[in-house]
Design a protein around this motif. Sequence first.
Motif, PDB file in Angstrom:
ATOM      1  N   ALA A 409      49.649  40.226  80.595  1.00  0.00           N
ATOM      2  CA  ALA A 409      50.838  40.728  80.053  1.00  0.00           C
ATOM      3  C   ALA A 409      50.545  41.034  78.479  1.00  0.00           C
ATOM      4  CB  ALA A 409      51.767  39.615  79.960  1.00  0.00           C
ATOM      5  N   GLU A 410      51.167  42.070  77.832  1.00  0.00           N
ATOM      6  CA  GLU A 410      50.838  42.481  76.782  1.00  0.00           C
ATOM      7  C   GLU A 410      52.140  41.655  75.951  1.00  0.00           C
ATOM      8  OE1 GLU A 410      49.893  46.507  74.714  1.00  0.00           O
ATOM      9  OE2 GLU A 410      52.195  46.285  74.315  1.00  0.00           O
ATOM     10  N   HIS A 421      46.684  36.207  79.466  1.00  0.00           N
ATOM     11  CA  HIS A 421      45.882  36.489  80.793  1.00  0.00           C
ATOM     12  C   HIS A 421      46.408  35.255  81.638  1.00  0.00           C
ATOM     13  CE1 HIS A 421      42.837  39.355  79.612  1.00  0.00           C
ATOM     14  NE2 HIS A 421      43.076  38.862  78.376  1.00  0.00           N
ATOM     15  N   GLU A 422      46.193  35.309  82.990  1.00  0.00           N
ATOM     16  CA  GLU A 422      46.464  34.280  83.918  1.00  0.00           C
ATOM     17  C   GLU A 422      46.029  32.901  83.211  1.00  0.00           C
ATOM     18  OE1 GLU A 422      45.124  33.137  88.193  1.00  0.00           O
ATOM     19  OE2 GLU A 422      45.312  35.227  87.884  1.00  0.00           O
ATOM     20  N   ASN A 423      47.072  31.782  83.525  1.00  0.00           N
ATOM     21  CA  ASN A 423      47.096  30.627  83.064  1.00  0.00           C
ATOM     22  C   ASN A 423      47.164  30.400  81.575  1.00  0.00           C
ATOM     23  OD1 ASN A 423      46.830  29.394  85.554  1.00  0.00           O
ATOM     24  ND2 ASN A 423      44.773  29.883  85.639  1.00  0.00           N
ATOM     25  N   GLU A 424      47.210  31.393  80.907  1.00  0.00           N
ATOM     26  CA  GLU A 424      47.605  31.115  79.418  1.00  0.00           C
ATOM     27  C   GLU A 424      49.204  31.234  78.947  1.00  0.00           C
ATOM     28  OE1 GLU A 424      43.562  33.391  77.875  1.00  0.00           O
ATOM     29  OE2 GLU A 424      45.340  34.625  77.741  1.00  0.00           O
ATOM     30  N   SER A 425      49.415  30.746  77.693  1.00  0.00           N
ATOM     31  CA  SER A 425      50.849  30.667  77.477  1.00  0.00           C
ATOM     32  C   SER A 425      51.268  30.885  75.949  1.00  0.00           C
ATOM     33  CB  SER A 425      51.292  29.260  77.809  1.00  0.00           C
ATOM     34  OG  SER A 425      50.865  28.325  76.892  1.00  0.00           O
ATOM     35  N   THR A 426      52.408  30.985  75.624  1.00  0.00           N
ATOM     36  CA  THR A 426      52.702  31.541  74.036  1.00  0.00           C
ATOM     37  C   THR A 426      54.054  31.160  74.136  1.00  0.00           C
ATOM     38  OG1 THR A 426      52.773  33.250  72.532  1.00  0.00           O
ATOM     39  CG2 THR A 426      53.675  33.798  74.684  1.00  0.00           C
ATOM     40  N   ASN A 438      53.692  45.418  80.517  1.00  0.00           N
ATOM     41  CA  ASN A 438      52.501  45.328  81.806  1.00  0.00           C
ATOM     42  C   ASN A 438      51.743  46.678  81.822  1.00  0.00           C
ATOM     43  OD1 ASN A 438      50.807  45.084  83.815  1.00  0.00           O
ATOM     44  ND2 ASN A 438      52.397  44.898  85.425  1.00  0.00           N
ATOM     45  N   ARG A 439      50.762  46.793  81.009  1.00  0.00           N
ATOM     46  CA  ARG A 439      49.727  47.992  81.033  1.00  0.00           C
ATOM     47  C   ARG A 439      48.937  48.161  82.178  1.00  0.00           C
ATOM     48  NH1 ARG A 439      50.679  50.760  76.509  1.00  0.00           N
ATOM     49  NH2 ARG A 439      51.378  49.911  74.539  1.00  0.00           N
ATOM     50  N   PRO A 443      51.499  43.934  89.459  1.00  0.00           N
ATOM     51  CA  PRO A 443      52.668  43.432  88.692  1.00  0.00           C
ATOM     52  C   PRO A 443      52.104  42.008  87.976  1.00  0.00           C
ATOM     53  CG  PRO A 443      52.704  43.822  91.109  1.00  0.00           C
ATOM     54  CD  PRO A 443      51.518  44.022  90.803  1.00  0.00           C
ATOM     55  N   VAL A 444      52.902  41.739  86.940  1.00  0.00           N
ATOM     56  CA  VAL A 444      52.536  40.785  86.127  1.00  0.00           C
ATOM     57  C   VAL A 444      53.786  39.745  86.485  1.00  0.00           C
ATOM     58  CG1 VAL A 444      52.727  39.579  83.792  1.00  0.00           C
ATOM     59  CG2 VAL A 444      51.287  41.690  84.032  1.00  0.00           C
ATOM     60  N   GLU A 445      53.163  38.504  86.960  1.00  0.00           N
ATOM     61  CA  GLU A 445      54.146  37.310  87.007  1.00  0.00           C
ATOM     62  C   GLU A 445      54.192  36.049  86.007  1.00  0.00           C
ATOM     63  OE1 GLU A 445      55.194  34.114  90.570  1.00  0.00           O
ATOM     64  OE2 GLU A 445      53.880  35.992  91.185  1.00  0.00           O
TER      65      GLU A 445
END
Length: 470
Positions: A409-410, A421-426, A438-439, A443-445
């Motif tokens: 995800a951008e 990225h996967e398993n990262e958070s903000t 989503n570039r 799909p981004v979940e």
Amino acid sequence: MLHPVILSGGSGTRLWPLSRQNQPKQFLALVGDHSLYQETVLRASKLPGAQPPITVCADDHRFMVGEQLQAVGIASGGILLEPAARSTAPAIAIAALHALRHDAEATLLVMPADHLIEDEAAFRAAVEAATGLAHDGWLVTFGIRPDYAETGYGYILRGDALGEGGFRVERFVEKPDKATAERYVAEGTYAWNSGMFLFGAQRYLDELARHAPAILDAARAAMAAAKADLDFTRVDRDAFSASPSDSIDYAVMEKTDRAAVVPVSCGWSDIGSWSSLWSVAQRDGEGNRYEGDVIAVDTRDSLVRASERRMIATIGVEDLVIVDTPDATLVARKDRVQDVKAVVDKLKSAGRQEHLFHRKVYRPWGSYDSIGVGERFQVKRIVVKPGAALSLQKHSHRAEHWVVVSGVAEVTCDDRVFDLHENESTYIPLGSVHRLRNRGTEPVELIEVQSGNYLGEDDIVRLEDVYGRS
């Protein structure tokens, strides 16, 4: 040329809890792999000389219409956004004006988006007969030969034969009581009023000018001030809202002296209730229709539809309709399903949301599923389609935590733009200007946790939006 006009303004409350305001029955796959809307446009595309369909729909459903057309490979002849519900006569008027811009001799085939027709060959033959009558100046409706004494439909009494398989309309009849309906069926000269029509676009406007000039004036003003928005036509709200709200039956067909009817038996149903869906569905030897994970013991003449999240078991029941969704379940006797509207009315009066939205809500950029709600928090599963982006926005009452489950995800958060990225958070603080994009090609979940003193969907201030939403 034949221009199919698909009227897609219905809310489909009689098929609650599956059909809801944000996703009414015409956009649901109820009897096959395609939605009723898709079945309608596919059926129209097979007719001789058929042009891409013109769809009249509510603003909230515009992206659903576009995506469903794209999914079946049907080009759009125009998606006209109805800014207010004004019944069928004004809706058909704006479609006629739109068609005449591209074809001065346009013939319109008007069809509701949510009807089922099983015998397409018989339907095509009826359209061919109606086309000949329309070329002679008749306004043609399709009358369904009744199989039984139905009290939920209006009826049409046919008069003198006109040739081409059609008849002059003697009169239109309101929904009758049981005894009257039985007499109509026995007499053999009455047909169900299908709500489908075929006539010249200019011919229809001429009849409007004669019998309902205020509708025509409002339609002309609304289309003259219409604006293009991506692939849609935004009909002017003020002008269209000034139109009287009237059906084509009342405004034109019951007043004109050029109304004709073509009787047809084509396996037609308006799918107006769960019992009517049961009646047209394929059933087992015990008269049951099951969908999803269903375990049935000693069950007869029932429709049972399980959601994807859980199994339904029945024991010793008959003549029931059981429909399960992630946030609501309906259990009703088959002969009482017309009263579903009473449940919807109770939901409205209580200020609840279950008649408006499914737990899973589709947006032009993807979807979200509210998987958990509590005091001052809400948890959503968000899926963003490849190449899509949410609006640049901010919230006045909530903060958000995002955890990416799959994809990249951008994220825009105030003056920062970074990949997650996967398993990262903000963390998105309350009031921060943010966007999710989503570039990628997959799909981004992600999981979103909202926290704050108000979590309604209207707490969004959109600063930029590629889909034109305010």
